[in-house]
Design an enzyme around this catalytic site. Structure first.
Site, PDB file in Angstrom:
ATOM      1  NE  ARG A  75      -2.848  -1.573  -0.703  1.00 29.61           N
ATOM      2  CZ  ARG A  75      -2.356  -2.594  -1.167  1.00 29.61           C
ATOM      3  NH1 ARG A  75      -2.271  -3.754  -0.275  1.00 29.61           N
ATOM      4  NH2 ARG A  75      -2.082  -2.808  -2.387  1.00 29.61           N
ATOM      5  CD  GLN A  92     -14.380   6.928   7.262  1.00 29.51           C
ATOM      6  OE1 GLN A  92     -14.580   5.771   7.681  1.00 29.51           O
ATOM      7  NE2 GLN A  92     -14.914   7.702   6.644  1.00 29.51           N
ATOM      8  CG  ASN A  93      -9.066   8.084   2.476  1.00 31.13           C
ATOM      9  OD1 ASN A  93     -10.133   7.221   2.727  1.00 31.13           O
ATOM     10  ND2 ASN A  93      -9.254   9.065   1.376  1.00 31.13           N
ATOM     11  CB  VAL A  94      -4.166   4.820   5.931  1.00 33.77           C
ATOM     12  CG1 VAL A  94      -4.917   4.396   6.985  1.00 33.77           C
ATOM     13  CG2 VAL A  94      -4.179   3.861   4.682  1.00 33.77           C
ATOM     14  CG  ASP A  95      -5.077   8.555   0.781  1.00 32.15           C
ATOM     15  OD1 ASP A  95      -4.823   9.791   0.758  1.00 32.15           O
ATOM     16  OD2 ASP A  95      -5.933   7.847   0.156  1.00 32.15           O
ATOM     17  CG  HIS A 112      -9.575   5.007  10.187  1.00 36.93           C
ATOM     18  ND1 HIS A 112     -10.517   4.669   9.562  1.00 36.93           N
ATOM     19  CD2 HIS A 112     -10.051   4.815  11.596  1.00 36.93           C
ATOM     20  CE1 HIS A 112     -11.766   4.750   9.963  1.00 36.93           C
ATOM     21  NE2 HIS A 112     -11.389   5.099  11.295  1.00 36.93           N
ATOM     22  CB  THR A 123     -16.964   7.415   4.072  1.00 32.94           C
ATOM     23  OG1 THR A 123     -17.238   6.453   5.083  1.00 32.94           O
ATOM     24  CG2 THR A 123     -17.922   8.810   4.219  1.00 32.94           C
TER      25      THR A 123
END
Ligand code: NAD
Length: 230
Positions: free
Chosen positions: A58, A88-91, A106, A172
């Site tokens: 990822r 909420q994205n981890v990017d 997150h 979302t």
């Protein structure tokens, strides 16, 4: 006069057109994996190499993609509004686009942390392998909030939501709590907009629904909000 405060909750859908797969559009699999396999403490305990490799992939993919017109449009709102993005994205595509206030509920792919101390967080762009150690000597792990773990940034997000003059939700499925409950904290009467190609079941009638993709509908919504302040 103080600028109005816009709070924006984003999910995987805003990054879909940058080439990062969403989760629920793929039948509850994340890049082919059961979510509990790769995003839970139990999954990490069962097969740490698989989990580390999943996030290594990822992270490597993230370094090859770019923000899209949805991320970019949100940046221009800052000319006229006080804008807080709660993702909420981890990017890191909101930051790459230029948004200045971004809260990651997150965690972040480009950070890592100690397995022994959740506050020992470092910037990280390389692979993490078994034996890659944190400064305290424990196994380094991705700085990702896994299912069942605390969501420490939610209290900050709730504080921002409770002062919103306008609340926007983009891409979302609103299935992951506590993020999904954030709109409940906005003051009564605050306009709420939702951008998504799919209409959620039982959508409350006071939410303005803009059906379509982020790259199409977010610039439209931003244009409308920019005109409001003229
Ligand atoms: P989700 O996959 O559950 O839902 C995605 C939503 O985006 C759906 O409602 C879908 O209809 C919508 N969507 C699809 N294409 C779109 C587009 N082009 N424009 C706008 N909307 C679009 O995502 P979620 O609710 O964010 O929950 C997934 C969890 O998995 C998150 O908590 C996140 O941490 C993680 N995740 C993150 C990423 C990322 O960082 N980019 C990607 C996948 C999963």
């Amino acid at each position: 006069m103080a600028k109005q405060h816009i709070v924006i909750l984003t999910g995987a859908g805003i990054s879909a057109e940058s080439g990062i797969s969403t989760f629920r559009d793929a039948n509850g699999l994340w890049e082919g994996h059961d979510i509990m396999e790769v995003a839970s403490p139990q999954g990490f305990a069962t097969d740490p190499a698989l989990v580390l490799d999943f996030y290594n992939q990822r992270r490597a993919q993230l370094l090859t993609v770019k923000p899209n017109a949805g991320h970019t449009a949100l940046v221009s709102l800052e000319e006229k509004y006080d804008v807080t993005v709660v993702t909420q994205n981890v990017d890191n595509l909101h930051e790459e686009a230029g948004s200045t206030k971004v809260i990651h509920l997150h965690g972040e792919l480009l950070k890592a942390r100690s397995s022994a101390d959740s506050n020992a967080i470092v910037d990280w762009t390389e692979d993490i392998n078994i034996g890659t150690l944190a400064e305290d000597g424990s196994q380094l792990r991705p700085h990702i909030v896994w299912f069942g773990e605390d969501v420490p940034m939610i209290s900050t997000a709730v504080e921002y939501a409770s002062t919103a003059d306008i609340f926007i939700i983009i891409g979302t499925s609103l299935q992951v709590y506590p993020a999904a409950s954030l709109s409940q904290y906005v003051p009564l009467g605050t306009p709420i907009y939702l951008v998504d190609p799919n209409k959620p079941e039982g959508l409350s009638s006071h939410i303005h629904f803009l059906q379509g993709s982020a790259t199409e509908k977010v610039p439209e919504l931003v244009g409308m909000l920019m005109d409001l302040t003229d």
